[in-house]
Design a protein around this motif. Structure first.
Motif, PDB file in Angstrom:
ATOM      1  N   GLU A 141     -27.060 -17.927  -3.669  1.00  0.00           N
ATOM      2  CA  GLU A 141     -26.234 -18.592  -4.682  1.00  0.00           C
ATOM      3  C   GLU A 141     -24.791 -18.782  -4.220  1.00  0.00           C
ATOM      4  N   GLY A 142     -24.521 -18.462  -2.950  1.00  0.00           N
ATOM      5  CA  GLY A 142     -23.194 -18.711  -2.397  1.00  0.00           C
ATOM      6  C   GLY A 142     -22.215 -17.563  -2.537  1.00  0.00           C
ATOM      7  N   PHE A 143     -22.691 -16.371  -2.892  1.00  0.00           N
ATOM      8  CA  PHE A 143     -21.820 -15.201  -2.996  1.00  0.00           C
ATOM      9  C   PHE A 143     -21.622 -14.563  -1.620  1.00  0.00           C
ATOM     10  N   LEU A 144     -20.455 -13.981  -1.415  1.00  0.00           N
ATOM     11  CA  LEU A 144     -20.157 -13.233  -0.192  1.00  0.00           C
ATOM     12  C   LEU A 144     -20.091 -11.753  -0.533  1.00  0.00           C
ATOM     13  N   GLU A 145     -20.745 -10.919   0.263  1.00  0.00           N
ATOM     14  CA  GLU A 145     -20.685  -9.475   0.045  1.00  0.00           C
ATOM     15  C   GLU A 145     -19.459  -8.920   0.765  1.00  0.00           C
ATOM     16  N   ILE A 146     -18.511  -8.414   0.001  1.00  0.00           N
ATOM     17  CA  ILE A 146     -17.254  -7.908   0.566  1.00  0.00           C
ATOM     18  C   ILE A 146     -17.002  -6.512   0.013  1.00  0.00           C
ATOM     19  N   GLU A 147     -16.705  -5.563   0.906  1.00  0.00           N
ATOM     20  CA  GLU A 147     -16.427  -4.188   0.476  1.00  0.00           C
ATOM     21  C   GLU A 147     -14.964  -4.037   0.088  1.00  0.00           C
ATOM     22  N   THR A 148     -14.724  -3.287  -0.966  1.00  0.00           N
ATOM     23  CA  THR A 148     -13.359  -3.004  -1.417  1.00  0.00           C
ATOM     24  C   THR A 148     -13.065  -1.515  -1.223  1.00  0.00           C
ATOM     25  N   PRO A 149     -11.783  -1.121  -1.218  1.00  0.00           N
ATOM     26  CA  PRO A 149     -11.441   0.272  -0.863  1.00  0.00           C
ATOM     27  C   PRO A 149     -11.975   1.311  -1.848  1.00  0.00           C
ATOM     28  N   ILE A 150     -12.253   2.495  -1.288  1.00  0.00           N
ATOM     29  CA  ILE A 150     -12.614   3.667  -2.097  1.00  0.00           C
ATOM     30  C   ILE A 150     -11.353   4.463  -2.437  1.00  0.00           C
ATOM     31  N   LEU A 151     -10.410   4.522  -1.510  1.00  0.00           N
ATOM     32  CA  LEU A 151      -9.132   5.192  -1.775  1.00  0.00           C
ATOM     33  C   LEU A 151      -8.144   4.147  -2.268  1.00  0.00           C
ATOM     34  N   MET A 152      -7.726   4.288  -3.519  1.00  0.00           N
ATOM     35  CA  MET A 152      -6.863   3.262  -4.094  1.00  0.00           C
ATOM     36  C   MET A 152      -5.792   3.909  -4.975  1.00  0.00           C
ATOM     37  N   LYS A 153      -4.944   3.078  -5.562  1.00  0.00           N
ATOM     38  CA  LYS A 153      -3.876   3.539  -6.450  1.00  0.00           C
ATOM     39  C   LYS A 153      -4.468   3.862  -7.820  1.00  0.00           C
ATOM     40  N   CYS A 163      -8.000 -14.591  -5.930  1.00  0.00           N
ATOM     41  CA  CYS A 163      -6.696 -15.160  -5.559  1.00  0.00           C
ATOM     42  C   CYS A 163      -6.685 -15.582  -4.088  1.00  0.00           C
ATOM     43  N   SER A 164      -7.484 -14.895  -3.298  1.00  0.00           N
ATOM     44  CA  SER A 164      -7.505 -15.159  -1.851  1.00  0.00           C
ATOM     45  C   SER A 164      -8.492 -16.256  -1.468  1.00  0.00           C
ATOM     46  N   GLY A 165      -9.158 -16.843  -2.464  1.00  0.00           N
ATOM     47  CA  GLY A 165      -9.977 -18.024  -2.178  1.00  0.00           C
ATOM     48  C   GLY A 165     -11.416 -17.750  -1.813  1.00  0.00           C
ATOM     49  N   TYR A 166     -11.914 -16.516  -2.087  1.00  0.00           N
ATOM     50  CA  TYR A 166     -13.294 -16.225  -1.680  1.00  0.00           C
ATOM     51  C   TYR A 166     -14.337 -16.690  -2.683  1.00  0.00           C
ATOM     52  N   ASP A 167     -13.874 -17.115  -3.905  1.00  0.00           N
ATOM     53  CA  ASP A 167     -14.691 -18.006  -4.735  1.00  0.00           C
ATOM     54  C   ASP A 167     -15.897 -17.355  -5.410  1.00  0.00           C
ATOM     55  N   ARG A 168     -16.763 -16.697  -4.623  1.00  0.00           N
ATOM     56  CA  ARG A 168     -17.895 -15.952  -5.191  1.00  0.00           C
ATOM     57  C   ARG A 168     -18.074 -14.659  -4.388  1.00  0.00           C
ATOM     58  N   TYR A 169     -17.808 -13.553  -5.029  1.00  0.00           N
ATOM     59  CA  TYR A 169     -17.882 -12.232  -4.370  1.00  0.00           C
ATOM     60  C   TYR A 169     -18.926 -11.376  -5.069  1.00  0.00           C
ATOM     61  N   PHE A 170     -19.604 -10.500  -4.292  1.00  0.00           N
ATOM     62  CA  PHE A 170     -20.391  -9.442  -4.918  1.00  0.00           C
ATOM     63  C   PHE A 170     -20.355  -8.210  -4.044  1.00  0.00           C
ATOM     64  N   GLN A 171     -20.723  -7.091  -4.641  1.00  0.00           N
ATOM     65  CA  GLN A 171     -20.754  -5.819  -3.933  1.00  0.00           C
ATOM     66  C   GLN A 171     -21.648  -4.850  -4.713  1.00  0.00           C
ATOM     67  N   ILE A 172     -22.456  -4.100  -3.998  1.00  0.00           N
ATOM     68  CA  ILE A 172     -23.179  -2.980  -4.628  1.00  0.00           C
ATOM     69  C   ILE A 172     -22.305  -1.767  -4.355  1.00  0.00           C
TER      70      ILE A 172
END
Length: 598
Positions: A166-178, A214-223
């Motif tokens: 469906e056009g989604f990109l799998e992108i990991e986000t940080p575990i250590l955050m603010k 905001c960065s233009g990745y349009d369709r994101y997902f992550q497990i």
């Protein structure tokens, strides 16, 4: 005595064999489920994650020494067996995938011996949870737990493949955050390098996925792994998995449509259940009015009925007093239960009081049409008949009433509705009833904090027609938010996000944040919004809950490999535990004993 594999290679998993393999020589490996010694023959049920396979040892095939060694096999020994697949010599076992065949062992090796396990390794174990979780590495060998985790793995694969197509990109986000405290408590991680400062483990990837838009990745997902330091229950854990997604240049309908198709595919591919689309929709206010819950179980009827207008001039002070205080009088019709023993009705009254009500009124419509009630003496027959008519009551029905504020009435009748349905066996456990709950309130009043808080989060977009109420009547503002509910359980939730600065500032003001507060907490997101932010929306599922419902487990612990118990501890590893004083010193942390704290 344990042996090595010495170059042996497994040719098949146990339950991968069938009639088509008859006559083939195979090598299988697994755990001894059971051994039966019939004197001249020894039968072993060998188990691996695929299922069971019967192995036959006789002296002619394995030799005298091998046969004697087979007699020493015990439950949970690990074996490698080479032999010939043959048709079963005894009765066919229709309960097994391999029930028509067996393997005549030609040679075997004991790869590992086992002590007697503390409980039987079998499906639907009756062993206490505390024992099972202490020995979770053994509990995970149980066929039902293995089936759950295998289905979980397949579900993750289906989700990844579907969303990728469906056009989604799998992108990991940080575990250590603010830490951005606004909701459940964060788990905090001290920094060794930055003394006195802390990371937080993410409660969700919410802010980062909005930054990705905001960065233009349009369709994101992550497990994604998420963490919340809150009290546990059957469908909640301190660490859990979320199927998280965000989409740009979409509206709420777009998000719901792609997720409906995802749900349909998951249920068809994994458990062969046909989910009809589109899914049912229900506004939040209708869900609360009819079911007393924002996650209604629609597998049975028994809707809540408002009788406020009918009783507003009656002689029963409990009802009229509630109405005079801007409350409601609402009821449940428990069909055919007029004969419920007084003891059980009293138990329901007690439940209502524990949920915040002053009591619970009842009216039994007897089979002969007469009444037995806690309030009949305060009303004329015409008033009682009017109530029965409004409640669609027939002879033999039990009517229960709560008179209080909107919240209390909903809590009481919503909870009793579910309890009665379970007690009276009204729920069809084979149904999968999905629905979207929409148009949630944007804000809810917190008595504890004496301010409005966001029902979802501070970045949820108000409905356009309610924008002018943000300053004048914040409690009446509806959100473009949507939860997906299955059988009375919230599977996931999402919303259209605010992408206009003026609306976001109004939202922060309403929540009681100064500009400085907002920038202190969310500055990195607000700064990004200055540089061209697309309209965007998203949704996140509780992956563990989804699998729990698909396999009809009682708890998410049965679909997680290594869950925690109610106090957020791990009985197997004994986490959390003390650490060396030197480690704490490096972090600049001192543990005060209880007396010092006081």
């Amino acid at each position: 005595m344990s042996e090595s594999m010495q170059g042996l290679k497994r040719s098949h998993r146990c339950a991968e064999l069938s009639n088509s393999n008859i006559g083939n020589e195979v090598t299988v490996m697994g755990w001894v489920q059971k051994r039966r010694n019939l004197g001249s023959l020894i039968f072993v049920d060998l188990r691996d994650r695929s299922g069971l396979l019967q192995i036959v040892f006789d002296e002619n095939s394995v030799g005298k020494e091998g046969f004697e060694k087979a007699g020493t096999l015990r439950s949970e020994f690990v074996l490698a067996v080479t032999g010939e697949v043959v048709k079963r010599s005894g009765a066919v076992n229709t309960n097994l995938k391999t029930g028509e065949i067996e393997v005549i062992a030609k040679s075997f090796r004991i790869l590992s011996e086992s002590e007697t396990p503390p409980f039987p390794i079998e499906a639907n174990s009756q062993t206490k949870d505390e024992i099972r979780l202490k020995y979770r590495f053994l509990d995970l060998r149980r066929p039902d737990i293995q089936r759950n985790l295998i289905l979980r793995s397949k579900a993750a694969t289906v989700i990844r493949n579907f969303l990728t197509e469906e056009g989604f990109l799998e992108i990991e986000t940080p575990i250590l955050m603010k830490s951005t405290p606004e909701g459940a408590r964060d788990y905090l991680v001290p920094s060794r390098v930055h003394h006195g400062k802390f990371y937080a483990l993410p409660q969700s990837p919410q802010l980062f996925k909005q930054l990705l838009m905001c960065s233009g990745y349009d369709r994101y997902f992550q497990i994604a792994k998420c963490f919340r330091d809150e009290d546990l229950r059957a469908d909640r854990q301190p660490e859990f998995t979320q199927v998280d997604m965000e989409l740009s240049f979409v509206n709420d309908e777009d998000v719901m449509e792609v997720n409906e198709r995802l749900i349909q595919k998951l249920f068809k591919d994994l458990i062969d259940v046909d989910v009809e689309l589109p899914l049912q929709r229900m506004k939040w206010i209708d869900a609360m009015n009819q079911y007393g819950s924002d996650k209604p179980d629609t597998r049975f009827e028994m809707k809540i009925i408002d009788v406020s207008e009918v009783v507003k001039n009656c002689g029963f002070g409990v009802f009229t007093s509630a109405l005079e205080n801007n409350g409601y009088v609402r009821g449940l019709n428990v069909k055919g239960q007029a004969g419920m023993p007084r003891k059980k009705i009293d138990a329901l009254v007690k439940d209502a009081k524990e949920l915040g009500a002053k009591g619970l009124a009842y009216l039994c419509v007897n089979e002969d049409g007469s009444y037995k009630s806690s309030f009949a003496k305060f009303m004329a027959d015409e008033e009682l008949k009017a109530i029965c008519q409004a409640m669609n009551a027939e002879n033999g029905d039990l009517l229960l009433f709560a008179a209080d504020s909107f919240k209390v009435v909903c809590d009481v009748l919503g909870t009793l509705r579910l309890k009665l349905a379970k007690t009276l066996d009204l729920i069809d456990e084979n149904k999968f009833n999905f629905l979207w709950v929409t148009e949630f309130p944007l804000l809810e009043w917190s008595e504890e904090e004496n301010r409005y808080t966001a029902m979802h989060h501070p970045f949820t977009m108000p409905m356009e027609e309610d924008l002018d109420k943000i300053e004048t009547d914040p409690g009446a503002v509806r959100a473009i938010a949507y939860d997906i509910v299955l059988n009375g359980v919230e599977l996931g939730g999402g919303s259209v996000r605010i992408h206009q600065n003026d609306i976001q500032e109004k939202m922060f003001e309403t929540l009681g944040f100064t500009k400085e507060d907002a920038h202190e907490r969310f500055g990195f997101l607000l700064n990004a919004f200055k540089y061209g932010v697309p309209p965007h929306a998203g949704l996140a599922y509780g992956f563990d809950r989804l699998i729990m419902l698909m396999v009809k487990a009682d708890s998410i612990r049965d679909v997680m490999a290594f869950p925690k118990v109610k106090d957020a501890s791990c009985l197997m590893t004994k986490a959390p535990d003390v650490v060396d004083a030197e480690q704490l010193k490096e972090l600049g942390i001192e543990i005060l004993d209880e007396e010092s704290e006081e």
